[in-house]
Write an enzyme that holds these catalytic residues in place. Structure first.
Site, PDB file in Angstrom:
ATOM      1  N   LYS A   1       0.845  -1.212   0.000  1.00 23.98           N
ATOM      2  CA  LYS A   1       0.000   0.000   0.000  1.00 23.98           C
ATOM      3  C   LYS A   1       0.874   1.253   0.000  1.00 23.98           C
ATOM      4  O   LYS A   1       0.614   2.215  -0.737  1.00 23.98           O
ATOM      5  CB  LYS A   1      -0.942  -0.015   1.224  1.00 23.98           C
ATOM      6  CG  LYS A   1      -2.050  -1.051   1.093  1.00 23.98           C
ATOM      7  CD  LYS A   1      -2.779  -1.305   2.408  1.00 23.98           C
ATOM      8  CE  LYS A   1      -3.788  -2.437   2.241  1.00 23.98           C
ATOM      9  NZ  LYS A   1      -4.458  -2.820   3.493  1.00 23.98           N
TER      10      LYS A   1
ATOM     11  N   GLN B   1      -4.464  -1.523   9.993  1.00 24.88           N
ATOM     12  CA  GLN B   1      -4.394  -2.824   9.325  1.00 24.88           C
ATOM     13  C   GLN B   1      -4.934  -3.931  10.238  1.00 24.88           C
ATOM     14  O   GLN B   1      -4.525  -4.055  11.389  1.00 24.88           O
ATOM     15  CB  GLN B   1      -2.933  -3.114   8.923  1.00 24.88           C
ATOM     16  CG  GLN B   1      -2.740  -4.396   8.151  1.00 24.88           C
ATOM     17  CD  GLN B   1      -3.361  -4.366   6.742  1.00 24.88           C
ATOM     18  OE1 GLN B   1      -3.334  -3.358   6.049  1.00 24.88           O
ATOM     19  NE2 GLN B   1      -3.932  -5.484   6.329  1.00 24.88           N
TER      20      GLN B   1
ATOM     21  N   ASP C   1     -10.785   2.860   4.320  1.00 27.33           N
ATOM     22  CA  ASP C   1     -11.119   1.437   4.207  1.00 27.33           C
ATOM     23  C   ASP C   1     -12.638   1.251   4.128  1.00 27.33           C
ATOM     24  O   ASP C   1     -13.116   0.156   3.828  1.00 27.33           O
ATOM     25  CB  ASP C   1     -10.590   0.662   5.432  1.00 27.33           C
ATOM     26  CG  ASP C   1      -9.299  -0.091   5.133  1.00 27.33           C
ATOM     27  OD1 ASP C   1      -9.034  -0.357   3.942  1.00 27.33           O
ATOM     28  OD2 ASP C   1      -8.574  -0.414   6.091  1.00 27.33           O
TER      29      ASP C   1
END
Ligand code: NAP
Length: 291
Positions: A53, A97, A120
């Site tokens: 990412k 994460q 997200d």
């Protein structure tokens, strides 16, 4: 023989488009978008995903930062970090994460994320708007799958889609996106579904997000079906430098000959998830900068 849905190629196209936007912002004297990733612990897969990412951010000209904690960090410390990131005007979007260590409540952390920075798309407020036609900040993996289908001109309207797996981050939002804006007829299957093959055998489009290599075999799909394989399980493989290979949930050898389109693993959904995160960060940035 099926057409391969090349997530790597499409994600590169998307990155090129975003990079052009970043360059144009730069020319006009604006700072670049800034994405932050919070990584807890030493999980190998999580480290790989976050590194990928960050690399994608660099490629498009974003600023990116990684904040690391070891897995003894307390829930309060992570919540305090979330508060700091929410208050930091120089941060456009951030991700925590997953998975997190068991002593940290994922729900509590996600609930605390500023919805405007939730790239997200996991906060209840953003999740609740998934079925709205023009909602942005969608969960990255389902958003990437929809984008991949669009870029290959694969229509979902009126199709029968079977989603296997109902997690909060993939299966469940995928089913809502397909049934809502996608105008498909959707069956959502999971661990308690009886006779899974009876559902998959009549599907025009199958999206499988379970984490069980080879779950979907050739006899479970009809001729011409579109197959989207989200699964990425690390299986030991001594022929690889890393010592493992990534396996999808689809038995490629038996399914590919029957499919019209199919995603490979790796190189299908994974790169599209990262591209979606980049797209979401750009959206969050533009809103923050009032563009
Ligand atoms: P998850 O939270 O473990 O959810 C798995 C889902 O599969 C659950 O809903 C579970 O049902 C269902 N399930 C388990 N066994 C099943 C079976 N035999 N038949 C039908 N359904 C079954 O996993 P996830 O986070 O959604 O991830 C799924 C896979 O996708 C993993 O391999 C993950 O690594 C991968 N993934 C890839 C990407 C990417 O970008 N490529 C992104 C995210 C995830 P119950 O809910 O009833 O237990």
């Amino acid at each position: 023989m099926a057409t391969i849905l090349d997530g790597r190629k499409v994600s590169k196209e998307i990155e090129k488009e975003i990079k052009a936007e970043v360059l144009s912002c730069d020319k006009n004297g604006y700072r670049p978008p800034h994405l932050v990733a919070v990584l807890v612990g030493e999980d190998g897969a999580s480290k790989t995903y976050v590194t990928a990412k960050m690399k994608a951010c660099e490629e498009v000209g974003f600023k990116s930062s990684m904040i690391r904690y070891d897995d003894t960090v307390t829930e309060e410390e992570i919540l305090a970090e979330v508060d700091r990131l929410n208050d930091d005007d120089g941060v456009d979007g951030y991700i925590v994460q997953l998975p997190l260590p068991k002593h940290i409540s994922v729900e509590k952390i996600i609930d605390r994320i500023d919805t405007a920075k939730d790239v997200d798309g996991f906060t209840p407020a953003n999740f609740g708007k998934i079925d709205q036609e023009h909602h942005s900040l969608l969960p990255a993996t389902p958003m990437g799958i929809i984008e991949l289908l669009k870029r290959y001109d694969i229509e979902t309207k009126g199709k029968h889609c079977v989603v296997v797996g109902k997690s909060h981050i993939v299966g469940m939002p995928m089913s809502i996106l397909l049934a809502g804006p996608g105008d498909a007829t959707v069956t959502l299957c999971h661990i308690h579904t009886k006779n899974l093959e009876e559902h998959t055998q009549i599907a025009d489009i199958i999206v499988v997000a379970v984490g069980k290599p080879g779950l979907i075999t050739g006899d479970m799909v009809k001729d011409g079906a579109v197959i989207i394989d989200v699964g990425t399980t690390r299986v030991p493989d001594s022929s690889k430098k890393s010592g493992f290979a990534l396996k999808g949930d689809v038995d490629f050898a038996t399914v590919e000959p029957k499919a019209s389109y199919i995603t490979p693993v790796p190189g299908g959904v994974g790169p599209m998830t990262i591209a979606s995160l980049i797209m979401n960060t750009m959206i969050a940035y533009k809103k923050r900068m009032n563009f």
